[in-house]
Write a protein that holds these residues in place. Structure first.
Motif, short mmCIF file in Angstrom:
data_model
loop_
_atom_site.label_atom_id
_atom_site.label_comp_id
_atom_site.label_asym_id
_atom_site.label_seq_id
_atom_site.Cartn_x
_atom_site.Cartn_y
_atom_site.Cartn_z
N TYR A 47 3.43 -4.78 0.20
CA TYR A 47 2.12 -5.78 0.95
C TYR A 47 2.24 -7.24 0.80
N ASP A 48 3.01 -6.93 -0.60
CA ASP A 48 3.57 -8.46 -1.04
C ASP A 48 4.98 -8.70 -0.14
N ARG A 51 2.91 -10.45 2.66
CA ARG A 51 1.48 -11.27 2.25
C ARG A 51 3.13 -12.87 2.37
N ASN A 52 4.04 -12.12 1.65
CA ASN A 52 5.23 -13.57 1.47
C ASN A 52 5.45 -14.22 3.03
N ILE A 55 2.99 -16.55 3.64
CA ILE A 55 3.14 -17.32 3.42
C ILE A 55 3.87 -18.69 3.21
N PHE A 75 -7.51 -14.73 6.01
CA PHE A 75 -6.81 -14.09 5.06
C PHE A 75 -7.71 -13.33 3.87
N PHE A 79 -7.64 -9.29 5.38
CA PHE A 79 -6.81 -8.17 4.62
C PHE A 79 -7.27 -8.13 3.84
N GLU A 80 -8.36 -8.69 3.04
CA GLU A 80 -8.57 -8.34 1.71
C GLU A 80 -10.50 -7.45 1.44
N TRP A 90 -5.04 -3.10 3.95
CA TRP A 90 -4.20 -4.82 4.31
C TRP A 90 -4.15 -3.69 6.11
N ARG A 94 -2.91 -5.15 8.96
CA ARG A 94 -1.25 -5.71 9.41
C ARG A 94 -1.13 -4.81 10.89
#
Length: 133
Positions: A47-48, A51-52, A55, A75, A79-80, A90, A94
Motif C-alpha cells: 500500500y505504501d 500511496r507514494n 503523492i 482519498f 482508499f481508507e 485498498w 486500487r
C-alpha cells in the motif's frame, strides 16, 4: 450493481473511484507518465508504494502550478473507508481505479501508443506469488 449489492460499496464511493481514475488517466495521458502507470498497475501488495505513487503525481502537478489530483476527502473515501466489517480494502479500490484508468486510457488511445507500459502478465503474477511467500 455488483459493487453495491454484493460488495456493499456505496454509490458515492463508486463515483469517487471513477472521478479519481479519470483524473489519473488524464494525467498519464497528458504527461505520458509511464512510470506512474506501471507502478500503479503492477503494485498489488504494498500500500505504501501505491500511496507514494499518488503523492508523487500530486507533487508533479504542483510543480507545474496545477492543482493536486488526489485530495484528502476523496482519498479517504476511496482508499481508507472501511467495509461493513470495519476493514478498509485498498486493493479493491486500487483495482477499481486501475480498471477505470485502463478503460479511459484506451479510449484516449494512450494504451494503443504505449502498450510497452503494460507489465507482462507473468511479471505481475510472479510478483504476487513472491509477495505471498
Amino acid at each position: 450493481l455488483f459493487l453495491d449489492k454484493v460488495m456493499h460499496v456505496k454509490e458515492s464511493r463508486i463515483n469517487r473511484i471513477r472521478e479519481i481514475a479519470d483524473q489519473l488517466a488524464d494525467y498519464v495521458n497528458e504527461e505520458n507518465d509511464k512510470k506512474f502507470f506501471s507502478t500503479f498497475y503492477g503494485e498489488q501488495s504494498r500500500y505504501d508504494v501505491v500511496r507514494n505513487a499518488l503523492i508523487r503525481v500530486n507533487r508533479s502537478r504542483l510543480k507545474q502550478g496545477k492543482p493536486p489530483i488526489i485530495r484528502f476527502e476523496p482519498f479517504i473515501e476511496v482508499f481508507e473507508e472501511p467495509d461493513e466489517k470495519g476493514r478498509s480494502n485498498w486493493r479493491l479500490s486500487r483495482d477499481l481505479v486501475l480498471i477505470r484508468m485502463i478503460e479511459r486510457l484506451y479510449d484516449l488511445k494512450w494504451i494503443e501508443k504505449h502498450s510497452d507500459a503494460l507489465p507482462e502478465a507473468n511479471e505481475v503474477l510472479s510478483k504476487d506469488e513472491s509477495d505471498s511467500d
